[in-house]
Scaffold this motif. Sequence first.
Motif, PDB file in Angstrom:
ATOM      1  N   GLN A 284      -5.317   0.067   7.008  1.00 54.09           N
ATOM      2  CA  GLN A 284      -5.350  -0.943   5.947  1.00 54.09           C
ATOM      3  C   GLN A 284      -4.240  -0.635   4.934  1.00 54.09           C
ATOM      4  O   GLN A 284      -4.067   0.518   4.549  1.00 54.09           O
ATOM      5  N   ASP A 285      -3.539  -1.660   4.496  1.00 58.65           N
ATOM      6  CA  ASP A 285      -2.460  -1.475   3.529  1.00 58.65           C
ATOM      7  C   ASP A 285      -3.018  -1.704   2.125  1.00 58.65           C
ATOM      8  O   ASP A 285      -3.002  -2.820   1.604  1.00 58.65           O
ATOM      9  N   PHE A 286      -3.519  -0.617   1.501  1.00 57.31           N
ATOM     10  CA  PHE A 286      -4.140  -0.765   0.190  1.00 57.31           C
ATOM     11  C   PHE A 286      -3.107  -1.013  -0.905  1.00 57.31           C
ATOM     12  O   PHE A 286      -3.421  -1.597  -1.940  1.00 57.31           O
ATOM     13  N   GLY A 287      -1.869  -0.554  -0.697  1.00 55.14           N
ATOM     14  CA  GLY A 287      -0.819  -0.871  -1.655  1.00 55.14           C
ATOM     15  C   GLY A 287      -0.569  -2.365  -1.714  1.00 55.14           C
ATOM     16  O   GLY A 287      -0.436  -2.949  -2.792  1.00 55.14           O
ATOM     17  N   GLU A 288      -0.529  -3.002  -0.551  1.00 50.39           N
ATOM     18  CA  GLU A 288      -0.357  -4.454  -0.493  1.00 50.39           C
ATOM     19  C   GLU A 288      -1.572  -5.164  -1.064  1.00 50.39           C
ATOM     20  O   GLU A 288      -1.441  -6.189  -1.750  1.00 50.39           O
ATOM     21  N   LEU A 289      -2.754  -4.630  -0.807  1.00 50.81           N
ATOM     22  CA  LEU A 289      -3.972  -5.210  -1.369  1.00 50.81           C
ATOM     23  C   LEU A 289      -3.902  -5.211  -2.891  1.00 50.81           C
ATOM     24  O   LEU A 289      -4.209  -6.222  -3.545  1.00 50.81           O
ATOM     25  N   GLY A 290      -3.488  -4.072  -3.480  1.00 53.11           N
ATOM     26  CA  GLY A 290      -3.367  -4.001  -4.933  1.00 53.11           C
ATOM     27  C   GLY A 290      -2.330  -4.953  -5.470  1.00 53.11           C
ATOM     28  O   GLY A 290      -2.544  -5.623  -6.492  1.00 53.11           O
ATOM     29  N   ARG A 291      -1.191  -5.043  -4.776  1.00 50.67           N
ATOM     30  CA  ARG A 291      -0.121  -5.938  -5.231  1.00 50.67           C
ATOM     31  C   ARG A 291      -0.569  -7.391  -5.196  1.00 50.67           C
ATOM     32  O   ARG A 291      -0.332  -8.151  -6.138  1.00 50.67           O
ATOM     33  N   ARG A 292      -1.242  -7.773  -4.110  1.00 52.53           N
ATOM     34  CA  ARG A 292      -1.707  -9.162  -3.995  1.00 52.53           C
ATOM     35  C   ARG A 292      -2.764  -9.474  -5.058  1.00 52.53           C
ATOM     36  O   ARG A 292      -2.782 -10.564  -5.628  1.00 52.53           O
TER      37      ARG A 292
END
Length: 344
Positions: A284-292
């Motif tokens: 899971q890309d949690f960095g992308e989740l946070g950015r989105r």
Amino acid sequence: MADVARVAGVSHQTVSRVLNGAPHVRPGTRERVLAAIRELDYRPNVAARTLVTRRSQTLGVVSFGSALYGPASMLDGIEQAARSAGYFVSVASLRSLDTRSVQEAVDRLRDQGVEGIVVIAPQTTAVSAVAQLSTAVPVVAVGAGSGSPVPTVSVDNEAGAEAVTRHLLDLGHATVHHIAGPPGWLETATRQAGWRKALEAAGAPVPEAHPGDWSARGGYQAGLRLAADPAVTAVFCANDHLALGLLRALHEAGRAIPGDISVVGFDDIAEAAYFAPPLTTVRQDFGELGRRALELLVDEVTRSGRPSGAAAGRGRAGSPESPGRHVLVPTEIVLRRSSGRAPR
């Protein structure tokens, strides 16, 4: 600010423009102001600036289950994205996601003047709590799925589970057994749905799922039962900790991995590559989740046109002014040695 202006040889208006990131400042002038700020160890008065601009540059986060990998990684991704965008983050950590607890946490964050709030909502009770929130500041839910009345961002758990189950079927396994997460968690339901969807699409038998609790101990206990069944050749675990416990049970039973049984997990925790054998899992890309999540919240703040929470009135979080939008963050399979072809 007057001292900074004097040392830098500029007006206080120029210092203000530098502090607020205004684009129309010459690079040399900006550097003199920044050097003066460092020399004087100047710190802007956040409270005073908030009174003038009616912007606090602070976002609130209501978190839950911060000791668990998923919620903790969501929180870290949101904090990283907020800092990169120039926002401060105030966190309210809860032990329970019932309506009263979430509302009290939101009220505390509003008292701090936050401009918007992210609620990490991995459980079905959290979705209900978010739906009943009374607050004037925009709210975005993370992990709440598409059923939330407020804008949401979540990992595409169903697609990840479907893909990794299909991977095992493509290796020749007749079916795939599943150790699920605990009831009441959205990830439990969506990962189980993806597993079931892949089996049904392939016309494979759908075994009864084994309940788990996100822990290695839960995986070990389910693994003792699975290891005793010679017909079991592939297992999808709802997270990597369950897979760790399963691997232990299989080793104790003398079942070879992946020679006798293929094992896959979900999360790609840092230790997954060092399991014995290294674990095939879903990243899971949690960095992308946070950015989105941050992008969605800032967009909601901008569209609302409201001042920070301390000065605003109340309203329903899921009102027509804030229509629910659902953003899915994709996953990817990380192939390692724990998955292999079905034994012949």
